[in-house]
Design an enzyme around this catalytic site. Structure first.
Site, PDB file in Angstrom:
ATOM      1  N   HIS A   1      -2.682  12.589   0.886  1.00  0.00           N
ATOM      2  CA  HIS A   1      -3.164  13.972   0.807  1.00  0.00           C
ATOM      3  C   HIS A   1      -2.494  14.767  -0.308  1.00  0.00           C
ATOM      4  CE1 HIS A   1       0.348  14.763   3.580  1.00  0.00           C
ATOM      5  NE2 HIS A   1       0.445  15.839   2.812  1.00  0.00           N
TER       6      HIS A   1
ATOM      7  N   ASP B   1      -2.753   7.516   5.122  1.00  0.00           N
ATOM      8  CA  ASP B   1      -2.253   8.678   4.394  1.00  0.00           C
ATOM      9  C   ASP B   1      -1.125   8.283   3.443  1.00  0.00           C
ATOM     10  OD1 ASP B   1      -2.202  11.327   3.573  1.00  0.00           O
ATOM     11  OD2 ASP B   1      -0.723  11.922   5.070  1.00  0.00           O
TER      12      ASP B   1
ATOM     13  N   SER C   1       6.099  16.465   1.934  1.00  0.00           N
ATOM     14  CA  SER C   1       5.173  15.360   2.153  1.00  0.00           C
ATOM     15  C   SER C   1       5.360  14.284   1.095  1.00  0.00           C
ATOM     16  CB  SER C   1       3.726  15.854   2.111  1.00  0.00           C
ATOM     17  OG  SER C   1       3.433  16.657   3.219  1.00  0.00           O
TER      18      SER C   1
END
Length: 482
Positions: free
Chosen positions: A124, A154, A229
């Protein structure tokens, strides 16, 4: 006299304290069977994580992703189209009513896992990016190529376009991680620069996070915020135990509930990048059901655990291994299975060409089965076609279904028929409400079995279109004028 008594009381209390075990002593109570132990003295409490950070931080990078988007500006006045008006008031450069191009940017983190500059980050973080750059801890910046993107986990793999060698982090065995172990999270939260936070492993095998297909996360209270992230979660040996990927928060900031993808899954994706850049997962050819408390009681289990086999497909690895409907799978290669998510994690991270050992309960007796790890087969050639003829399907790309196509499109047990794999923006197919993943079952009562047949049907131009579309396991009818 009272002073003497007071002195004796103080001396007695002091002797009692001196005879008690030290607060940081009693190693037999503090140490676990595997050698883990809490600090043994006040001096040990003052020890620093700096040596670990110094070794790991150079391998954690900032990831900058950018993409160009075109937006239609809202027209406020037709006068801007008049050359005479623009002569006096100017053309601002962003002409109202004309499409405007702008750049969208996203920021995340990544971890270098090899000396030649292979970087792991989250899918993402770089999704739809036209350009990707990475910035090292020492402020050097490089462009990066996208080697692999896998939305289902992901995760994404990048390759730094620069001369190495680069500092990198080695993988830990995430299966050996225990609740209570100390971990460090390193990343770039809110774009403020590289940051290190410390916490413990709060839980393992979290399966209700909802950010990827394979729900099996490490939970930690080390502060993780937006921008973290793709960053590193490392153990006290400075090895990578996970890649930070999500937080539970109502405010957008850290509430002490962060989630990381285990290193075992990260290694699986990194290995796929090394072997051609395509993720190939083993296919079982069976569907599984969660064991709840009622089912556990009916099976005389001490607690809900394992997964029940509800369907087996012909000529599948499950059938070849001797798996049967109603079998209860309780372990894969000796690792306990608690629910379908943990089963999926244990099974899909195995290497193709090898075998997996299933421990199953059948009629109350434990059995061991060997399952060959094979990719999902393309039993029917996909025959991909982009439909351009004027019809409700104009702009849709379709494929023949098979286990391989169903696995790619995440359709589970849909192995026959024709499926929409993609739709062009602004096309007729998009405007009438069709979506990728829709299965076209029939047109005007005629069953659609192949992409070739569908292509021919779109050339008939009937006055009325009756479309039977399966979506999410349910079939509905759309009626459209020709």
């Amino acid at each position: 006299m009272s002073a003497v008594r007071t002195g004796r009381k103080f001396l007695g209390a002091l002797l009692a304290v001196m005879m008690m075990p030290a607060v940081f002593g009693a190693p037999a109570q503090a140490a676990g069977e595997d050698g883990r132990q809490v600090p043994q003295s006040a001096t040990e409490v003052k020890l620093s994580f700096a040596p670990i950070v110094k070794r790991v931080a150079p391998a954690v990078v900032n990831v900058y992703a950018s993409r160009k988007v075109v937006q239609q500006q809202r027209r406020m006045s037709p006068l801007f189209d008049d050359p005479f008006f623009r002569r006096f008031f100017g053309d601002p450069g962003q002409q109202l009513g004309r499409p405007q191009e702008r750049v969208q940017s996203s920021l995340g983190s990544g971890v270098i896992i090899s000396a030649d500059g292979i970087v792991i980050t989250n899918h993402h973080v770089i999704k739809d990016a036209d350009e990707v750059r990475v910035a090292l801890a020492d402020k050097r910046e490089y462009d990066a190529d996208v080697v692999l993107m896998d939305e289902r986990t992901d995760l994404a793999v990048l390759k730094i376009k620069g001369d190495g060698p680069f500092d990198f982090v080695q993988f830990a065995d995430s299966d050996s991680l225990q609740v209570g172990d100390i971990v460090l999270a390193i990343g770039n939260p809110f774009g403020v620069g590289q940051t290190v936070t410390q916490g413990i492993v709060s839980a393992l095998a979290r399966t209700q996070v909802g950010v990827s297909d394979y729900q099996f996360f490490i939970q930690t209270d080390a502060a993780i915020n937006p921008g973290n992230s793709g960053g590193a979660l490392v153990d006290m040996n400075g090895n990578l135990v996970g890649v930070n990927t999500a937080i539970f928060s109502r405010s957008g900031g850290s509430n002490g509930i962060g989630f990381a993808i285990p290193a075992h899954m990260v290694q699986f994706i990194a290995s796929a990048a090394e072997n051609g850049g395509k993720v190939q997962r083993p296919w079982l050819g069976a569907t599984m059901q969660l064991v709840n408390s009622e089912i556990a009681e009916a099976l005389n289990l001490d607690r809900p655990r394992g997964v029940i086999v509800t369907k087996i497909y012909p000529e599948s690895p499950a059938e070849a291994a001797g798996l049967e409907i109603s079998d209860l799978v309780i372990a894969v290669d000796g690792k306990e299975v608690l629910d379908p998510n943990s089963f999926g994690y244990r099974f899909v991270t195995k290497k193709l060409g090898e075998t997996a050992t299933f421990t199953v309960l059948r009629d109350g007796k434990e059995k061991t089965l060997k399952v060959k790890l094979e990719p999902a087969p393309e039993t029917t050639p996909r025959d991909t076609r982009e439909l351009k003829e004027y019809s409700p399907f104009e702009g849709a790309t379709v494929m023949n279904l098979s286990p391989a196509v169903a696995d790619e499109l995440r359709l589970d047990d849909k192995f026959e028929g024709v499926v929409i794999s993609s739709i062009q923006p602004g096309s007729t197919a998009e405007r009438v409400g069709l979506r990728p993943g829709d299965i076209i079952r029939a047109i005007n009562e005629d069953k659609v079995e192949t992409t070739r047949a569908l292509d021919a049907m779109t050339r008939l131009h009937p006055r009325l279109w009756q479309l039977d579309i399966e979506r999410g396991g349910e079939v509905s009818r759309m009626v459209l004028r020709g």
